[in-house]
Design an enzyme around this catalytic site. Structure first.
Site, PDB file in Angstrom:
ATOM      1  N   LYS A  26       0.828  -1.207   0.000  1.00 45.50           N
ATOM      2  CA  LYS A  26       0.000   0.000   0.000  1.00 45.50           C
ATOM      3  C   LYS A  26       0.862   1.257   0.000  1.00 45.50           C
ATOM      4  CE  LYS A  26      -3.735  -0.308   2.292  1.00 45.50           C
ATOM      5  NZ  LYS A  26      -4.685  -0.481   3.415  1.00 45.50           N
ATOM      6  N   ARG A  96      -3.615   2.945   8.522  1.00 46.67           N
ATOM      7  CA  ARG A  96      -3.897   1.661   7.873  1.00 46.67           C
ATOM      8  C   ARG A  96      -2.628   0.808   7.791  1.00 46.67           C
ATOM      9  NH1 ARG A  96      -7.140   5.160   4.440  1.00 46.67           N
ATOM     10  NH2 ARG A  96      -9.304   4.444   4.295  1.00 46.67           N
ATOM     11  N   GLY A 105      -8.367  -7.047   4.602  1.00 46.72           N
ATOM     12  CA  GLY A 105      -9.209  -7.222   5.777  1.00 46.72           C
ATOM     13  C   GLY A 105      -8.574  -7.984   6.917  1.00 46.72           C
ATOM     14  N   MET A 107      -5.768  -7.208   8.665  1.00 49.11           N
ATOM     15  CA  MET A 107      -5.183  -6.381   9.721  1.00 49.11           C
ATOM     16  C   MET A 107      -6.082  -5.180   9.995  1.00 49.11           C
ATOM     17  SD  MET A 107      -1.130  -6.703   8.880  1.00 49.11           S
ATOM     18  CE  MET A 107      -1.312  -6.517   7.117  1.00 49.11           C
ATOM     19  N   ARG A 352      -3.625  -1.857  -6.398  1.00 49.60           N
ATOM     20  CA  ARG A 352      -2.840  -3.098  -6.341  1.00 49.60           C
ATOM     21  C   ARG A 352      -3.283  -3.967  -7.498  1.00 49.60           C
ATOM     22  NH1 ARG A 352      -5.768  -4.661  -0.695  1.00 49.60           N
ATOM     23  NH2 ARG A 352      -7.885  -4.882  -1.502  1.00 49.60           N
ATOM     24  N   HIS A 468      -0.839 -41.039   0.972  1.00 49.12           N
ATOM     25  CA  HIS A 468      -1.236 -41.952  -0.109  1.00 49.12           C
ATOM     26  C   HIS A 468      -2.520 -41.467  -0.771  1.00 49.12           C
ATOM     27  CE1 HIS A 468      -3.408 -45.542  -1.679  1.00 49.12           C
ATOM     28  NE2 HIS A 468      -2.217 -45.841  -2.142  1.00 49.12           N
ATOM     29  N   ARG A 574       4.630 -46.231 -11.459  1.00 53.45           N
ATOM     30  CA  ARG A 574       4.847 -47.053 -10.259  1.00 53.45           C
ATOM     31  C   ARG A 574       4.241 -48.431 -10.501  1.00 53.45           C
ATOM     32  NH1 ARG A 574       2.874 -41.594  -7.517  1.00 53.45           N
ATOM     33  NH2 ARG A 574       1.582 -41.830  -9.368  1.00 53.45           N
ATOM     34  N   ARG A 630       9.438 -47.433 -12.957  1.00 57.22           N
ATOM     35  CA  ARG A 630      10.138 -47.772 -11.713  1.00 57.22           C
ATOM     36  C   ARG A 630       9.828 -49.215 -11.336  1.00 57.22           C
ATOM     37  NH1 ARG A 630       8.420 -44.719  -6.313  1.00 57.22           N
ATOM     38  NH2 ARG A 630       6.734 -46.236  -6.425  1.00 57.22           N
ATOM     39  N   GLU A 758      16.626 -40.593  -3.841  1.00 51.09           N
ATOM     40  CA  GLU A 758      15.631 -40.360  -2.792  1.00 51.09           C
ATOM     41  C   GLU A 758      16.201 -40.576  -1.394  1.00 51.09           C
ATOM     42  OE1 GLU A 758      12.433 -43.252  -3.287  1.00 51.09           O
ATOM     43  OE2 GLU A 758      13.784 -44.510  -4.447  1.00 51.09           O
ATOM     44  N   SER A 777      16.385 -39.486 -11.315  1.00 50.27           N
ATOM     45  CA  SER A 777      15.078 -38.887 -11.097  1.00 50.27           C
ATOM     46  C   SER A 777      14.943 -38.636  -9.605  1.00 50.27           C
ATOM     47  CB  SER A 777      13.964 -39.822 -11.588  1.00 50.27           C
ATOM     48  OG  SER A 777      12.693 -39.231 -11.370  1.00 50.27           O
ATOM     49  N   GLY A 779      13.350 -38.416  -6.360  1.00 52.23           N
ATOM     50  CA  GLY A 779      12.116 -38.793  -5.669  1.00 52.23           C
ATOM     51  C   GLY A 779      12.000 -37.967  -4.409  1.00 52.23           C
ATOM     52  N   THR A 780      11.488 -36.760  -4.551  1.00 54.50           N
ATOM     53  CA  THR A 780      11.582 -35.792  -3.459  1.00 54.50           C
ATOM     54  C   THR A 780      10.620 -36.074  -2.310  1.00 54.50           C
ATOM     55  OG1 THR A 780      10.151 -34.351  -4.780  1.00 54.50           O
ATOM     56  CG2 THR A 780      12.518 -33.918  -4.835  1.00 54.50           C
ATOM     57  N   ASN A 781       9.605 -36.921  -2.526  1.00 53.19           N
ATOM     58  CA  ASN A 781       8.761 -37.293  -1.388  1.00 53.19           C
ATOM     59  C   ASN A 781       9.616 -37.998  -0.334  1.00 53.19           C
ATOM     60  OD1 ASN A 781       6.705 -36.338  -2.956  1.00 53.19           O
ATOM     61  ND2 ASN A 781       5.802 -38.321  -3.389  1.00 53.19           N
ATOM     62  N   ASP A 782      10.323 -39.065  -0.766  1.00 56.92           N
ATOM     63  CA  ASP A 782      11.157 -39.809   0.177  1.00 56.92           C
ATOM     64  C   ASP A 782      12.419 -39.042   0.544  1.00 56.92           C
ATOM     65  OD1 ASP A 782       9.387 -41.843   0.361  1.00 56.92           O
ATOM     66  OD2 ASP A 782      10.599 -43.357  -0.657  1.00 56.92           O
ATOM     67  N   CYS A 844      10.469 -36.477  -9.940  1.00 53.49           N
ATOM     68  CA  CYS A 844       9.184 -37.168 -10.059  1.00 53.49           C
ATOM     69  C   CYS A 844       8.405 -37.171  -8.756  1.00 53.49           C
ATOM     70  CB  CYS A 844       9.381 -38.600 -10.556  1.00 53.49           C
ATOM     71  SG  CYS A 844      10.326 -39.639  -9.431  1.00 53.49           S
ATOM     72  N   TYR A 864      13.778 -32.158 -16.899  1.00 50.47           N
ATOM     73  CA  TYR A 864      12.315 -32.231 -16.918  1.00 50.47           C
ATOM     74  C   TYR A 864      11.779 -32.288 -15.490  1.00 50.47           C
ATOM     75  CZ  TYR A 864      12.738 -37.240 -15.846  1.00 50.47           C
ATOM     76  OH  TYR A 864      13.033 -38.440 -15.249  1.00 50.47           O
TER      77      TYR A 864
END
Length: 892
Positions: A26, A96, A105, A107, A352, A468, A574, A630, A758, A777, A779-782, A844, A864
Site C-alpha cells: 500500500k 492503515r 481485511g 489487519m 494493487r 497416499h 509405479r 520404476r 531419494e 530422477s 524422488g523428493t517425497n522420500d 518425479c 524435466y
C-alpha cells in the site's frame, strides 16, 4: 539514524512502487500514485523495519520514531494547511496497515483519528454539518475502542441498534446530530465501564496507540491463518500508512467504493465495481448496506433499480475511469482500486494488482498482450500457475449454500458429491450400479486402490498433502480432503462423526477438494471449461520454457489424461500399483507366500503377461515419448491382508491355510517399512522379480514399437539406491534379461537404466552412482522424509504448528525445502554431471507440480519435471515462468 518514515504528497514522494519490501504494498503504491500526479490524500508511511523492531523489543516502538513522525506531521501541515491536534483547524488522519503482499481485511485500520471533544466541534462549525461531524466522531470512538483498546465490537453495535430503535429508523443514515451525540456519550461510558479508563482525548496518544495496534495486528489469528494459506512469510512484517482524511460520508455527492480496471470474474475490459453513497470504508466492509453498481451496463445486468455512479455522478465517474486507465497502463496489469468521492472530488486511496479467477487471468493476460500493453512472455508470467486447477476440475458453484461438516486439507482439487461408503469393496460395488460414492477412510493404503478408483472423491481422517490418498487422488484427478482430524470414522458402525453430528453409510456429502471442506448434502456444481485463452497461454508457455514436462502415471487412463494436457512422456510409472488390481493380487500373493524360488517364478509367470500388456498400452499412448518405469518399490507385506477377517477371506479364495498366510504376513511386517526391505533391496533379495519386470518392459517396448512404428526407448528406474554396488547388482540383472529378449526376438533394444535419488547418501555419492546410472530422477517425497527424518503421513500433526510459529515457512512436503533437500539435489546434479556429462536429470516427487519447486528445478537446470496428470498444465506454465525469470536474472 535509521529512516523510519517516508512521506508522499501530490506530485512527489520519497518512495516508489519498487520499495514494497520496505514500505509495504500500500505504501509503495501510494508513493507511486503520488508521483504520477494523481489525486492521493497526502501522508506518510512507517516502514516494515519498525514492525521488525516492534516484535524484537517487547512490542515497543523505536525511540527515534516520534521525532520522525512529528516531522512528517509538520510536512502534512504545510501541504494541507491543517495542524494535527489543533483546536481550530484540526488535521484528521487514517491509520492503515500495508504488507508487501495483499492481505485484504486481515489487519486493522483506524479512521478519523485526531477527533476529540474539542476538535469535533471545530469540524462541525467548519463544515456547517453537525450530523456529519458527530457521525465521524462516533465512528472514530467505535473503531479506536475496538481496534486499539480492545472493547468488544458487538457492544458498540448494541448501542447503535438501540439508538436506531429509539429513533424509529432501521439504518444509521436515519439518525440526526442529537442521536449521534447520545451515541457518543454511551460509547464513552461503555469504554469507562469496560476498561476503567476514559477514551483518550490527546491526538498524539491516539496516534501512538493506533500505530502500535496496527503493528500488533500483523500477528492476529486471522492474519496468521491468511499468511499460512497464501505462503506469506511471517518475517515480512507490515508497514503503517498515515494519511490525511478524505470523507465519503459528506452527503449525497460523496461516496466510497472499490473498482477494477477489468472484470475479475470474466476478464472483460472496462470499469467494474461497486460503491456506497454517503459512506466510509467500514460501511463497505460491514455489508450492512447494499452497494450500487459503477456502470449502467452492470446495473442493467443485475436488474438493480438503484442509480449507477455513471448516472448519479457522471463527472466523478469519468474522472475515476481516466485515473484507473492511467494506473492500468502504468502498472501493465489489471488494477484493484479503492476510492473516495468527497463532494464530487475523486481521491485514490490504494491500488494493487487485482485478484481474479483463473478464467479471467487467462483472458486478461492474452488481451493485454494482444493490445500491446505487455509482451507474450509477460502474459505467460501474469497467470498464477496454481489457479489453473480451477479450470481442470468441477467446482462448487459460486453462491451455492454450504453446510460445512468438517475442515481438512485441500489435498486434491475439484468437487464431488456421493453417498458415504467406508469400504473400498463396497465403493466398487455401489459405483457399478451408477451410484456416485465418496470413499471415507481413516487413511488409505495401496489395498484401497480399487475403491478409490470407483469413488467420485476421497475423504480421510488422517494424512497430509502428500499422503497416499492425496497422491493417488491427484493422479486420478479426483477431489480429496485429507487430514480432517475433527472427523471420527467408525468402520464397525459405518458412521463418521463431526462436532456431534453423525453421518451414516449412504448419507450424501460433497467434497470441496480446493478448500478442504466436507459439506452436507448435494451442492450445485460448475463443470470446467478450457477456454481459447487457456490454449493460447499454454502455446506461448511452451514457446519459452526450457524444461520438459512429464507425468506420473500408472494406468492408461492417467496417461491419456496427462497426454491430453500436454505431457511429454511419463516420468514415473509405479509398477506396484498394477499388482493391486483384482486379477493380479492373487498371483502376487502367491509369489509372496511361496516357499521356494521355483514357486515364486511360477507365480511371477502369471503376472508377466499382465505387466507386459500394461506397458504396451502406456508405450502406445505416449507414442515414442520417454516412459520411465520404476521397478517394484514397497515392502511385500503391503500386498498381504492383516485383519483376521481379511486373512480368512483371502486364504479361502487362494485355497490355502489361513495360518500360513497369517504367519507370512507377520514375518514380513517391519518396524519401519519406509526404511526397510523395499526397493533395490527387495530386487537384490529376489532377483526373479526384477527379471519378470524387465522382461515385461522390454517385450512391451518391442511390441508397441511394431504396432505404432515409433521406436520405444524405455527408461528402467531402480528405486531406493544408496550404494553404487546396489545399482551394479540390479542393472546386471536388467542387462542380462535385455540380452535374452534380443536373442529371442531378433530385435535390438534401446533402453536406459537409471535410479531415483531419494536418499541423502545417494545425493552425496551421486558422482559414483552416475558411473552406472544413465539418468537420475529425484524422488523428493522420500528424499524429504529421509532428510528431515519426518514421516509425511505423520507430519500433519505438527507441521501446521511449525508454520504458524514460523519454525518453517511452508510445509516441506508441499514445496521443496530449498536449503536442505534442495542443496542435496544441487550436489547430486553437479556431481552426477561431473561423472557423466550427458546425465539426464528430472524430478518425479509431488514437488514436480509445485510452482515454487519448479523454479528451483530450473535454477539447477533439470531436464524435466514430472507431476500428476491434472497438474501438467500447471507445471508447463510454471516451467515457462521459471525460464523467463531465470534468463532475466542471468542478463540483469
Amino acid at each position: 539514524m535509521t529512516k523510519w518514515v517516508y512521506s508522499f504528497e501530490h506530485g512527489k514522494a520519497e518512495g516508489d512502487a519498487m520499495m514494497t519490501a520496505l514500505l509495504g504494498g500500500k505504501g509503495a503504491h501510494l508513493a507511486e500514485m503520488s508521483s504520477l500526479d494523481l489525486a492521493v490524500p497526502p501522508g506518510f508511511t512507517i516502514t516494515t523495519g519498525v514492525c521488525d523492531f516492534f516484535y524484537a523489543n517487547g512490542k515497543q516502538l523505536p525511540p527515534d520514531l516520534d521525532g520522525q513522525v512529528e516531522a512528517a506531521l509538520e510536512r502534512l501541515k504545510a501541504v494541507t494547511g491543517r495542524t494535527f491536534g489543533d483546536a481550530q483547524k484540526p488535521l484528521l488522519v487514517s491509520v492503515r496497515s500495508g504488507s508487501r503482499a495483499s492481505m485484504p481485511g486481515m489487519m486493522d485500520t483506524v479512521l478519523n483519528l485526531g477527533l476529540n471533544d474539542v476538535t469535533v466541534e471545530s469540524m462541525a462549525a467548519e463544515t456547517g454539518d453537525k450530523r456529519f461531524a458527530y457521525d465521524c466522531y462516533r465512528r472514530f470512538i467505535q473503531m479506536y475502542g475496538d481496534v486499539v483498546m480492545g472493547v468488544d465490537h458487538e457492544l458498540f453495535e448494541e448501542i447503535i441498534d438501540n439508538a436506531k430503535a429509539d429513533a424509529g429508523h432501521d439504518q444509521d443514515t436515519g439518525l440526526d446530530a442529537d442521536d449521534w451525540l447520545s451515541v457518543i456519550a454511551r460509547y464513552k461510558a461503555l469504554i469507562r465501564e469496560e476498561l476503567d479508563e476514559d477514551f483518550p482525548q490527546d491526538p498524539r496518544l491516539q496516534l501512538a496507540g493506533a500505530i502500535k495496534a496496527v503493528f500488533a495486528s500483523w500477528m492476529n489469528q486471522r492474519a496468521i491463518v491468511f499468511r499460512s494459506i497464501n505462503n506469506i512469510p511471517k518475517d515480512w512484517g507490515t508497514a503503517v500508512n498515515v494519511q490525511a482524511m478524505v470523507f465519503g460520508n459528506r452527503g449525497e455527492q460523496s461516496a466510497t467504493g472499490v473498482c477494477f480496471s477489468r472484470n475479475p470474474s470474466t476478464g472483460k475490459r472496462g470499469l467494474y465495481g461497486e460503491f456506497l453513497v454517503n459512506a466510509q470504508g467500514e460501511d463497505v466492509v460491514a455489508g450492512i448496506r447494499t452497494p450500487q453498481d459503477l456502470t449502467e451496463e452492470a446495473r442493467l445486468a443485475t436488474g438493480s433499480d438503484r442509480a449507477s455512479l455513471e448516472k448519479l455522478m457522471p463527472d466523478a465517474f469519468e474522472e475515476l475511469e481516466r485515473n484507473v486507465a492511467v494506473l492500468e497502463r502504468h502498472y501493465r496489469d489489471m488494477q484493484d482500486v479503492e476510492f473516495t468521492i468527497e463532494d464530487g472530488k475523486v481521491w485514490l486511496l490504494q491500488t494493487r494488482s487485482g485478484k481474479r479467477t483463473a478464467k479471467a487471468a487467462l483472458r486478461i493476460a492474452v488481451d493485454m498482450a494482444e493490445e500491446g500493453v505487455i509482451s507474450r512472455s509477460e502474459a505467460v508470467c501474469a497467470v498464477e500457475p496454481a489457479t489453473l486447477d480451477q479450470l481442470l476440475h468441477p467446482t462448487i458453484s459460486e453462491g451455492a449454500e454450504r453446510d460445512v461438516i468438517a475442515q481438512g486439507l485441500p489435498a486434491s482439487p475439484g468437487a464431488a458429491t456421493g453417498e458415504i461408503v467406508f469400504n473400498p469393496d463396497e465403493a466398487e460395488k455401489i459405483a457399478a450400479q451408477d451410484r456416485p460414492v465418496i470413499l471415507v477412510r481413516v487413511e488409505t493404503s495401496p489395498e484401497d486402490i480399487h475403491g478409490m478408483n470407483a469413488a467420485q472423491g476421497i475423504l480421510t481422517q488422517r494424512g497430509g498433502m502428500t499422503s497416499h490418498a492425496a497422491v493417488v487422488a491427484r493422479g486420478m484427478g479426483k477431489p480429496c480432503v485429507s487430514g480432517a482430524g475433527m472427523l471420527k470414522v467408525d468402520y464397525k458402525n459405518n458412521t463418521m462423526t463431526s462436532n456431534g453430528r453423525v453421518f451414516h453409510k449412504g448419507d450424501v456429502v460433497t467434497l470441496d477438494g480446493g478448500k478442504g471442506q466436507v459439506l452436507s448434502g448435494n451442492v450445485e456444481m460448475e463443470q470446467p471449461e478450457l477456454s481459447g485463452a487457456f490454449g493460447t497461454i499454454m502455446e506461448w508457455a511452451d514457446e519459452v520454457r526450457r524444461m520438459r514436462v512429464r507425468t506420473n502415471a500408472d494406468t492408461p487412463k492417467e496417461a491419456r489424461a496427462a497426454h491430453s494436457f500436454g505431457a511429454e512422456g511419463i516420468g514415473l510409472c509405479r509398477t506396484e500399483h498394477m499388482f493391486f488390481e483384482e486379477d493380479r493380487i492373487t498371483p502376487m500373493r502367491e509369489m509372496i507366500i511361496a516357499d521356494t524360488e521355483a514357486e515364486r517364478r511360477e507365480a511371477l509367470a502369471k503376472l508377466l503377461p499382465m505387466q507386459r500388456a500394461d506397458f504396451v498400452e502406456l508405450f502406445e499412448i505416449m507414442a515414442g515419448m520417454p516412459v520411465t518405469i520404476r521397478l517394484i518399490d514397497p515392502p511385500l507385506h503391503e500386498f498381504l491382508p492383516h485383519e483376521d477377517s481379511d486373512v480368512e477371506a483371502v486364504a479361502k479364495g487362494m485355497g490355502i491355510d489361513p495360518d500360513k498366510l497369517k504367519m507370512r504376513a507377520t514375518a514380513l511386517r517391519e518396524f519401519n517399512p519406509m526404511l526397510g526391505h523395499r526397493g533395490c533391496r527387495l530386487l537384490i533379495s529376489h532377483p526373479e522379480i526384477a527379471e519378470m519386470q524387465a522382461r515385461a518392459i522390454f517385450e512391451a517396448a518391442i511390441e508397441a514399437g511394431k504396432r505404432t512404428g515409433n521406436q520405444v526407448i524405455p527408461e528402467v528406474m531402480v528405486p531406493l539406491v544408496s550404494l553404487k554396488r546396489e545399482l551394479d547388482h540390479v542393472k546386471a540383472t536388467i542387462d542380462r534379461i535385455a540380452v535374452d529378449v534380443e536373442n529371442e526376438t531378433g530385435v535390438k533394444l534401446n533402453y536406459q537404466v537409471g535410479t531415483m535419488i531419494e536418499l541423502p547418501r545417494a545425493a552425496i555419492r551421486a558422482g559414483e552412482i552416475a558411473e552406472v546410472s544413465e539418468f537420475f530422477s529425484f524422488g523428493t517425497n522420500d528424499l524429504t522424509q529421509t532428510t528431515f527424518g519426518i514421516s509425511r503421513d505423520d507430519a500433519t500433526q505438527f507441521v501446521p504448528t511449525y508454520e504458524a510459529q514460523g519454525v518453517v515457512d511452508r510445509d516441506p512436503f508441499i514445496s521443496l525445502d530449498l536449503e536442505g533437500v534442495g542443496d542435496l539435489m544441487r550436489i547430486a546434479a553437479e556431481r552426477g554431471r561431473e561423472t557423466r556429462e550427458e546425465l539426464k536429470l528430472g524430478i518425479c516427487g509431488e514437488h514436480g507440480g509445485d510452482p515454487i519447486s519448479i523454479h528451483f528445478c530450473e535454477s539447477i537446470e533439470l531436464d524435466y519435471v514430472s507431476c500428476s496428470p491434472f497438474r501438467v498444465p500447471i507445471a508447463r506454465l510454471a516451467a515457462a515462468q521459471a525460464a523467463v525469470r531465470h534468463r532475466a536474472g542471468k542478463t540483469s
